[in-house]
Motif scaffolding. Structure first.
Motif, mmCIF file in Angstrom:
data_model
loop_
_atom_site.group_PDB
_atom_site.id
_atom_site.type_symbol
_atom_site.label_atom_id
_atom_site.label_comp_id
_atom_site.label_asym_id
_atom_site.label_seq_id
_atom_site.Cartn_x
_atom_site.Cartn_y
_atom_site.Cartn_z
ATOM 1 N N GLY A 12 0.772 -1.042 0.043
ATOM 2 C CA GLY A 12 0.000 -0.018 0.044
ATOM 3 C C GLY A 12 0.886 1.286 0.141
ATOM 4 N N ASP A 13 2.021 1.088 0.351
ATOM 5 C CA ASP A 13 2.921 2.438 0.275
ATOM 6 C C ASP A 13 3.648 2.740 -0.956
ATOM 7 O OD1 ASP A 13 2.480 2.847 2.902
ATOM 8 O OD2 ASP A 13 4.309 2.303 3.617
ATOM 9 N N SER A 14 4.027 3.866 -1.197
ATOM 10 C CA SER A 14 4.572 4.412 -2.697
ATOM 11 C C SER A 14 5.598 3.320 -2.823
ATOM 12 C CB SER A 14 4.779 5.718 -2.520
ATOM 13 O OG SER A 14 5.541 5.990 -3.882
ATOM 14 N N GLU A 20 11.835 10.711 3.615
ATOM 15 C CA GLU A 20 11.666 11.864 4.011
ATOM 16 C C GLU A 20 11.881 13.165 3.425
ATOM 17 O OE1 GLU A 20 15.263 12.435 6.755
ATOM 18 O OE2 GLU A 20 16.565 11.576 5.282
ATOM 19 N N VAL A 21 11.108 14.074 3.582
ATOM 20 C CA VAL A 21 10.923 15.415 2.849
ATOM 21 C C VAL A 21 10.911 16.589 3.831
ATOM 22 C CG1 VAL A 21 9.942 14.201 0.692
ATOM 23 C CG2 VAL A 21 8.457 15.296 2.725
ATOM 24 N N GLY A 49 9.322 10.385 -1.819
ATOM 25 C CA GLY A 49 10.155 11.569 -1.461
ATOM 26 C C GLY A 49 10.984 11.933 -2.725
ATOM 27 N N TYR A 50 11.224 11.296 -3.538
ATOM 28 C CA TYR A 50 12.121 11.581 -4.875
ATOM 29 C C TYR A 50 10.939 12.093 -5.863
ATOM 30 C CZ TYR A 50 16.185 9.173 -3.328
ATOM 31 O OH TYR A 50 17.315 8.822 -2.739
ATOM 32 N N CYS A 54 4.647 15.235 -2.609
ATOM 33 C CA CYS A 54 4.774 13.814 -2.030
ATOM 34 C C CYS A 54 3.556 13.787 -0.903
ATOM 35 C CB CYS A 54 6.243 13.725 -1.422
ATOM 36 S SG CYS A 54 6.257 12.304 -0.228
ATOM 37 N N LEU A 55 2.983 12.637 -0.907
ATOM 38 C CA LEU A 55 1.976 12.807 0.082
ATOM 39 C C LEU A 55 2.425 12.244 1.490
ATOM 40 C CD1 LEU A 55 -1.305 12.454 0.516
ATOM 41 C CD2 LEU A 55 -1.188 10.136 -0.240
ATOM 42 N N ALA A 56 2.094 12.748 2.680
ATOM 43 C CA ALA A 56 2.464 12.545 3.934
ATOM 44 C C ALA A 56 1.332 12.511 5.090
ATOM 45 C CB ALA A 56 3.784 13.223 4.253
#
Length: 286
Positions: A12-14, A20-21, A49-50, A54-56
């Motif tokens: 489910g994660d990217s 980190e961003v 993050g690259y 980016c979703l957090a």
């Protein structure tokens, strides 16, 4: 490790690199209460993050410490989430205790040395790979630095400490044959935390000193913790570590800043073993 296929993201994660961003919020979800568009934050992310966007999760976002910009803040999340949880929650380092931090000039190491000093550790030992790195580790607050390529760290620390003074906490990112040496260095009631295995995760382990000295052997990985667990760490960081960053007692150590388009060069620099602190990837000039 993820680039090499050795650290797959949880379901489910990217799948994109980058945990980190720092940056400005461009949009928030309908249930977000304490953040708004335009806020500058740093965040521990579930991947991705690259990228320019980016979703957090909101609980994994932190405001920039006063006095720090987006550049410095980008170097905070992974290091400080990891060090705070492993050294001060899992290992329960207390004022007046001794600690050994392997890899003292890595991103994790530079954060751990400074936090241990700020939180009142009595003696801080670390291992590094060069004289230049030894100087940097001492400047950050390490009391004793061992060049692992020239000296046996177990013998050197025993020589410094004497037979009646052991270590209370060891933060290990090496594994392999370091683990038994670490165990022999711990005093009764000592705590050993593994967070990586540069020399391998498998070794023959003598459990007798673990039993006789009532040692605690623990390990963790940040990425597979739940969002709620990470949010709890974030709250603790804001209360306990952000004031240290704002006062200047603790600071991020940045080795280089490289354009995102040259990410391969950044990885090569990391793999060279010459890095002290963090390597940042710059997404834009904004």
């Amino acid at each position: 490790m993820q680039r090499k296929g050795q650290y797959p993201p949880p379901p489910g994660d990217s799948p994109l690199l980058g945990l980190e961003v720092s940056g400005r919020i461009v949009s928030v979800g309908s249930s977000v209460k304490h953040l708004k568009e335009g806020d500058e934050v740093c965040a521990l992310t579930p991947g991705g993050g690259y990228s320019e966007l980016c979703l957090a999760p909101q609980g994994n976002c932190l405001p920039l410490p006063r006095g720090l910009g987006l550049r410095e803040a980008a170097a905070l999340p992974e290091n400080y989430f990891t060090v705070w949880f492993n050294v001060f929650v899992l290992a329960r380092l207390l004022p007046g205790e001794n600690i050994l931090i392997h890899g003292g000039t890595s991103g994790i190491g530079t954060a751990a040395i400074q936090l241990a000093r700020a939180m009142g550790a009595r003696k801080i030992f670390t291992t590094v790979g060069s004289a230049k790195k030894a100087e940097e580790a001492k400047a950050l607050g390490a009391d004793h630095v061992v060049l692992y390529g020239e000296e046996d760290f177990e013998a050197k620390i025993k020589e410094i400490n004497g037979k009646d003074d052991g270590l209370d906490v060891i933060l290990d990112m090496v594994g392999g044959d370091y683990v038994n040496k670490n165990i022999r260095l711990l005093r009764t009631g000592g705590r050993h935390v593994s967070i990586a295995f540069q020399k391998g995760s498998k070794m023959e382990l003598d459990l007798m000193p673990v039993m006789m000295k009532k040692l605690e052997l623990k390990g963790s990985t940040m990425r597979r913790r739940t969002r709620e667990e990470k949010a709890e760490i974030a709250r603790s960081l804001k209360d306990n570590v952000w004031p240290l960053l704002e006062s200047g007692r603790v600071k991020p150590v940045i080795c280089a800043e490289i354009p995102m388009a040259e990410a391969a060069r950044a990885h090569a620099l990391l793999e060279s073993g010459q890095v002290i602190g963090k390597v940042l990837l710059k997404v834009s000039d904004d």
